[in-house]
Design a protein around this motif. Structure first.
Motif, mmCIF file in Angstrom:
data_model
loop_
_atom_site.group_PDB
_atom_site.id
_atom_site.type_symbol
_atom_site.label_atom_id
_atom_site.label_comp_id
_atom_site.label_asym_id
_atom_site.label_seq_id
_atom_site.Cartn_x
_atom_site.Cartn_y
_atom_site.Cartn_z
ATOM 1 N N ARG A 599 0.837 -1.213 0.000
ATOM 2 C CA ARG A 599 0.000 0.000 0.000
ATOM 3 C C ARG A 599 0.866 1.255 0.000
ATOM 4 O O ARG A 599 0.570 2.245 -0.699
ATOM 5 C CB ARG A 599 -0.896 -0.009 1.244
ATOM 6 N N GLU A 661 -10.148 1.869 -6.790
ATOM 7 C CA GLU A 661 -11.002 0.808 -6.233
ATOM 8 C C GLU A 661 -10.344 -0.554 -6.422
ATOM 9 O O GLU A 661 -10.401 -1.412 -5.510
ATOM 10 C CB GLU A 661 -12.374 0.845 -6.914
ATOM 11 N N ASP A 664 -7.581 -0.972 -3.856
ATOM 12 C CA ASP A 664 -8.116 -1.297 -2.528
ATOM 13 C C ASP A 664 -8.535 -2.763 -2.454
ATOM 14 O O ASP A 664 -8.269 -3.450 -1.445
ATOM 15 C CB ASP A 664 -9.319 -0.395 -2.207
ATOM 16 N N GLU A 668 -6.771 -5.758 -0.160
ATOM 17 C CA GLU A 668 -7.543 -6.553 0.793
ATOM 18 C C GLU A 668 -7.258 -8.041 0.596
ATOM 19 O O GLU A 668 -7.071 -8.797 1.559
ATOM 20 C CB GLU A 668 -9.030 -6.257 0.607
#
Length: 771
Positions: A599, A661, A664, A668
């Motif tokens: 990240r 998006e 992300d 995850e």
């Protein structure tokens, strides 16, 4: 036709005369048809404007004309009060009053048969110099709508500028080859009396314009000196101007080897003369007894028929192989200047500039005076040839047309900002400018306007592509725009990393367009396509720069090429080519998991749009293929043994949101890797080692691999910092210690600076080819 065409000049001159007389100005009227007697071919027509054919073979009959001029002077001049002075300055006769303005008609004359005629196209210039000679004028001023005679046609070469001075011979050469501001024969009457001719701008009378006066040195006088290279004469430019004649045809007679060469030439040119063909250029290859002449396009078929008639017997006996006329419309491009004589390298510079512009030369001819070199090229290449030659002789700054594909992405936007910030520096230090004439995204494109073909590239490209001038992206329409660009130095910067765009590289190269590709899809794509692109690059004398596709701004590929080209034997290449991997494993700690480190790398703009390309090793694998192919290894992606850090289920998963998006969602999913990756990291740390995503290319075996390894402090990768790349070359010369290229290589600014370096490299080559 001659009579009717002349009325325009007559009426406009009468109107001016009447106006001035009405205003009380002392003025006299001279109808040139009463004075100027010429020998003219009545069948020649008016001629094409800007062509040597516009002279039409018109020759003043000086004795008769001078007699009539004297009669007019003694009759009309005395009546109008012209102040005629004797040689000693005293007044002649009883003339009194201030000398008036004489309004004379240009363009029109009377033939020796007493029939009204004209001096053909642009003949008013000719009229002015004829009357200047007749009356012993002190100067001739031709008022035009341009600032004098230009170095080239400013409509085709925007960088062209006014020439301060010319010799009569230079002006005649320029006019002969199409400089429309002058009549080809206009200088002749002024030569004997050395009457200066000024070309001025009626809309800018304060500008000095061009003065034409004096003769060029004869070839014999010039040859008394020694030959020097024109580049060694600092500040000296051997040519004065570059001009062209559009719409010409090539008429060729081939294979008359069984006939005497002199006889062929005599009969050939005799046929041209008998058919009133205007021959603009002649070239002959005596070994094959072939002759080619350049004629106006509208006379091509007439010339062909004349030759077929003349050589009818030889054609039937196959003593002449063929007589043909070119089907393609051609143009003459000529460089003109007195300084060309006894200067080496002038023709080489001219021809080299055309080669760099991908302009094919059909015919070459040089005047025996060494004041001009002319070539024949395709009509559609004429503007590009003019601009290329103009730049080559430093008559204007070298300009590079650039199309930025993917200009709205992070890398493309960064490149546009860097180009804009360095414009003045490029001009001052490197003598070339960059004109961005295309910006595109995946859905829209913005093309330069029809006048300058140059976009203002300040601001956000996304905002520009949302404006009303943007159109839907169409790669075929974009290709047509690039093909039509007359700039000889054209570059496409492909920031898309799209396979569909890479498929067009071959076509673009065939159009003479250079390519810079920071993405590695083209360099690491299908092997057949890669070899086809290499061939296209060689065959079209263009450049395909992809230095930044491997290590951003690091000189990895150029270093490898230098090693190979200097004869060094590269045996092994190893290192790390993933800035994301370096960042991730330098930032992992007890507190920072694998997914958290990823990240952070994304937040630094180090990752690809799909971070899986980095973590699976796909991006590194492509770079390895590019390196291996530079070594001559026929390697494809599947030949590289690679360890992916991303499980198949995550690799195969489709993420359909926006880039953020998708980031992300992937992050995850990557949390499932935190525990196993932390275990590998701790094991390496316990042994005093560091995790590095390491590649190796073994040249002897042709094997390539890339995997995550724990390296100790004896490995150069041990001290690899975050976002750095490192490549070590082990060669027959670098045996005790490898040659290492190392540095930061992740992030859009660094990638853009790598592309900018490629652009500078090409720009310096363009300038260097003209130096």
């Amino acid at each position: 036709m001659e009579v009717v065409t002349g009325f325009g000049e007559i009426w406009s001159a009468q109107t001016l005369y009447a106006y001035l007389k009405h205003r009380g100005v002392k003025v006299a009227w001279l109808d040139a048809r009463d004075v100027l007697i010429v020998k003219s071919d009545s069948n020649a027509g008016l001629g094409e404007k800007g062509s040597s054919s516009s002279t039409g073979g018109v020759v003043p009959l000086w004795v008769e004309t001078a007699k009539r001029m004297e009669e007019w002077w003694n009759k009309e001049g005395r009546r109008e009060g012209i102040n005629v002075l004797a040689d000693d300055g005293s007044s002649v006769g009883d003339l009194a009053g201030q000398a008036p303005i004489v309004i004379g008609t240009g363009f029109v004359a009377t033939s020796s048969e007493g029939v009204p005629t004209t001096l053909k196209r642009s003949g008013s210039d000719y009229s002015a110099t004829i009357f200047a000679k007749l009356v012993g004028g002190g100067r001739v001023t031709m008022w035009k709508n341009t600032d004098g005679v230009y170095t080239a046609d400013p409509r085709r070469v925007p960088e062209a500028f006014s020439i301060g001075s010319l010799k009569y011979d230079e002006a005649m050469e320029l006019a002969y080859f199409g400089a429309q501001v002058l009549h080809p024969s206009a200088m002749v009457p002024c030569i004997d009396s050395n009457i200066p001719v000024y070309v001025r701008n009626i809309f800018n009378p304060s500008f000095k314009g061009t003065v034409i006066q004096g003769r060029c040195s004869s070839l014999g006088e010039t040859m008394e000196g020694k030959v020097v290279n024109w580049r060694s004469n600092t500040g000296i430019v051997p040519i004065k101007g570059i001009t062209s004649v559009d719409g010409v045809s090539l008429v060729t007679l081939e294979g008359a080897s069984v006939i005497g060469g002199a006889e062929v030439a005599e009969r050939f040119m005799g046929a041209m003369a008998d058919a009133s063909i205007d021959v603009l250029m002649v070239t002959q290859a005596s070994s094959e007894s072939s002759i080619t002449v350049v004629v106006p396009e509208n006379q091509g078929l007439s010339a062909l028929n004349a030759l077929k008639s003349t050589f009818e017997l030889e054609l039937s006996r196959s003593n002449v192989n063929s007589i043909s006329v070119s089907e393609e419309s051609m143009a003459i491009v000529a460089i003109v200047g007195e300084g060309m004589a006894m200067q080496s390298g002038v023709s080489a510079t001219f021809m080299s500039s055309l080669a760099k512009a991908n302009v094919n030369i059909r015919v070459i001819a040089q005047g025996s005076s060494e004041r001009q070199v002319a070539v024949v090229v395709s009509n559609q290449d004429a503007s590009r040839a003019l601009r290329a030659a103009h730049m080559a002789f430093t008559l204007s700054q070298t300009m590079v047309s650039v199309a930025v594909l993917g200009g709205t992405g992070k890398i493309g936007s960064a490149l546009i900002r860097q180009i804009d910030s360095q414009r003045q520096n490029l001009k001052d230090k490197l003598n070339f400018g960059v004109c961005v004439n295309v910006i595109s995204s995946s859905s829209k494109m913005l093309l330069g306007n029809s006048d300058t073909k140059c976009l203002v590239c300040t601001g956000d490209p996304n905002e520009q592509l949302e404006g009303p001038e943007a159109v839907d992206f169409d790669i075929d329409a974009l290709t047509k725009q690039l093909e039509a660009d007359v700039n000889p130095h054209r570059i496409i910067v492909d920031c898309t990393n799209s396979d569909a765009v890479a498929e067009y590289y071959d076509k673009w190269m065939s159009l003479g367009i250079n390519i810079i590709s920071p993405g590695n899809l083209a360099g690491a794509g299908p092997l057949d396509r890669y070899h086809a692109l290499q061939r296209a690059q060689r065959e079209n004398s263009v450049e395909w720069q992809y230095e930044s596709s491997v290590g951003s701004a690091l000189p990895i590929l150029s270093t490898l090429r230098d090693l190979v080209q200097t004869g060094d034997d590269v045996q092994l290449i190893r290192g790390s080519l993933s800035g994301v991997m370096a960042f991730v494993f330098n930032n992992m700690s007890e507190e920072t998991t694998f997914s958290e480190a990823v990240r952070l790398a994304i937040a630094q703009d180090f990752a690809e749009n799909d971070v899986r390309d980095d973590l699976s090793g796909l991006d590194a694998r492509r770079k390895i293929v590019v390196l291996a192919r530079e070594l001559g290894l026929d390697v494809s992606l599947e030949d590289v043994e690679m360890e992916s850090l991303v499980p198949d289920d995550i690799m195969e998963k489709e993420y359909t949101g926006s880039i953020q998006e998708n980031y992300d969602a992937i992050l995850e999913d990557l949390k499932s890797l935190d525990e196993p990756m932390m275990k590998r990291w701790k094991e390496a740390q316990s042994e005093g080692k560091q995790l590095r995503y390491k590649f190796k290319i073994n040249v002897a075996s042709g094997k390539c691999r890339c995997r995550l390894e724990a390296v100790d402090n004896s490995d150069s990768l041990f001290r690899l910092r975050e976002n750095e790349n490192l490549v070590a070359f082990e060669t027959s010369r670098y045996t005790t210690s490898p040659l290492i290229v190392k540095g930061a290589a992740a992030g859009p600014d660094l990638s853009a600076s790598g592309m900018f370096s490629d652009l500078l490299r090409l720009g310096r080559a363009f300038v260097g080819s003209q130096s």
